[in-house]
Design a protein around this motif. Structure first.
Motif, short mmCIF file in Angstrom:
data_model
loop_
_atom_site.label_atom_id
_atom_site.label_comp_id
_atom_site.label_asym_id
_atom_site.label_seq_id
_atom_site.Cartn_x
_atom_site.Cartn_y
_atom_site.Cartn_z
N ILE A 48 29.43 40.31 47.69
CA ILE A 48 29.99 41.40 46.87
C ILE A 48 31.18 42.04 47.57
O ILE A 48 32.17 42.44 46.93
CB ILE A 48 28.91 42.43 46.56
N ASP A 49 31.11 42.16 48.91
CA ASP A 49 32.24 42.73 49.66
C ASP A 49 33.49 41.88 49.46
O ASP A 49 34.61 42.40 49.25
CB ASP A 49 31.90 42.82 51.15
N ASP A 60 34.79 42.31 45.89
CA ASP A 60 35.43 43.61 45.73
C ASP A 60 36.86 43.58 46.27
O ASP A 60 37.80 44.12 45.66
CB ASP A 60 34.60 44.66 46.45
N GLN A 61 37.04 42.91 47.41
CA GLN A 61 38.37 42.81 48.00
C GLN A 61 39.32 42.01 47.10
O GLN A 61 40.47 42.38 46.92
CB GLN A 61 38.29 42.15 49.38
N VAL A 76 39.06 41.66 43.84
CA VAL A 76 39.34 42.45 42.64
C VAL A 76 40.44 43.46 42.91
O VAL A 76 41.33 43.69 42.09
CB VAL A 76 38.06 43.15 42.14
N ILE A 77 40.40 44.08 44.11
CA ILE A 77 41.44 45.05 44.49
C ILE A 77 42.80 44.36 44.58
O ILE A 77 43.84 44.89 44.16
CB ILE A 77 41.09 45.70 45.85
N LYS A 94 44.60 43.80 41.22
CA LYS A 94 44.76 45.01 40.40
C LYS A 94 46.17 45.16 39.89
O LYS A 94 46.39 45.54 38.74
CB LYS A 94 44.37 46.23 41.25
N LYS A 138 34.48 45.92 38.46
CA LYS A 138 34.13 46.98 39.41
C LYS A 138 32.78 47.62 39.05
O LYS A 138 31.96 47.94 39.92
CB LYS A 138 35.22 48.04 39.45
N ILE A 189 30.04 45.31 40.05
CA ILE A 189 29.91 45.31 41.52
C ILE A 189 29.09 46.52 41.98
O ILE A 189 28.19 46.40 42.82
CB ILE A 189 31.29 45.30 42.18
N LEU A 190 29.42 47.68 41.42
CA LEU A 190 28.68 48.89 41.77
C LEU A 190 27.19 48.78 41.39
O LEU A 190 26.30 49.20 42.13
CB LEU A 190 29.29 50.11 41.08
N ARG A 225 25.39 46.51 43.87
CA ARG A 225 25.16 47.20 45.14
C ARG A 225 23.98 48.18 45.04
O ARG A 225 23.17 48.32 45.96
CB ARG A 225 26.43 47.92 45.58
#
Length: 277
Positions: free
Chosen positions: A214-215, A218-219, A221-222, A225, A238, A241-242, A245
């Motif tokens: 997931i980390d 997340d990277q 996805v950023i 952006k 996002k 992902i939240l 977690r």
């Protein structure tokens, strides 16, 4: 009268001899039948001793047989001398000796049966105990190899202590059933502890894998952006992902897997491929 008295004596003692001898006793009232019965009883005892003991007849039985055999010889002499009263005493003495021998042999046979049954039972218990001990040793080895929680408990020492106690009970003739059952319950408890520990370790490993995955997602996805990708899809990713977690923080692994399946579809739509490193 003498013949009637002799017949009565034979009836009283015929239970110590074979049925054929008893039938003869009923069929005849000749005093000489006492000698025939005694001689045949003597032969039956000799055959029985040979079959059971061969040349190793116990001393107490040997003494009784000598007394009976001597009485049979004396009976022969008494009848030859027409001494009916002494013949009756000799006959009863011979029959009494042979009866005692028969009783001793019968009791010995019963003891052998009991001992054999006990030996078989103890052997079964010993075999079962050997199997349980090997299983305990195997569990302990696995526990040490994987640094399992059961290794740090007092259950293995307790199991070995029970095994030692059971072996002592078997050697002293005590009934170890209660301790055998206690050992089985303890072994099941150790197995359950190890299974629980293994499940927890597996769950922890999966959780860590997901967290790393997931980390990385997340990277990525950023990074996409500002690359013109639909913002709605990014926000959806996002949000998923939240959610994953949060589920991982609650150790809800299966639920996290379901949400991850949804996340993969969204990632595919925004052109993100994920590979754990």
């Amino acid at each position: 009268m003498k013949k009637l008295a002799l017949f009565t004596i034979i009836v009283l003692v015929f239970g110590t001899i074979s049925p054929s001898l008893a039938n003869n006793a009923y069929a005849q009232t000749d005093p000489n039948i006492l000698l025939r019965i005694a001689i045949q009883a003597d032969k039956q005892v000799v055959n029985q001793l040979n079959n059971i003991y061969s040349n190793q007849v116990p001393k107490n039985i040997e003494i009784l047989y000598d007394e009976g055999h001597t009485a049979v010889n004396s009976l022969d002499e008494s009848l030859s001398n027409n001494d009916i009263e002494k013949a009756k005493r000799d006959f009863l003495l011979a029959m009494n000796s042979f009866m005692q021998i028969s009783r001793i042999i019968s009791q010995s046979s019963e003891n052998v049966v009991v001992k054999t049954t006990l030996d078989i039972s103890n052997q079964k218990i010993s075999n079962e105990l050997d199997r349980l001990e090997k299983y305990v040793e195997k569990l302990e080895s696995i526990s040490k190899k994987h640094n399992d929680v059961a290794q740090n408990s007092d259950k293995f020492p307790t199991a070995y202590s029970l095994i030692k106690e059971i072996r002592n009970q078997i050697s002293t003739g005590e009934n170890p059933s209660e301790n055998i059952n206690e050992l089985k319950i303890l072994v099941d408890s150790i197995k359950n502890d190890m299974r629980k520990s293994a499940a927890e370790k597996q769950s922890t490993a999966i959780k860590r894998f997901f967290e790393r995955l997931i980390d990385q997602i997340d990277q990525k996805v950023i990074q996409v952006k500002d690359s013109g990708v639909d913002q709605t899809e990014i926000d959806k990713a996002k949000g998923l992902i939240l959610e994953i977690r949060e589920l991982l923080s609650k150790n809800q692994i299966n639920s996290a897997k379901i949400v991850y399946s949804e996340l993969k579809v969204v990632l595919k739509n925004i052109g993100i491929s994920v590979r754990i490193t």
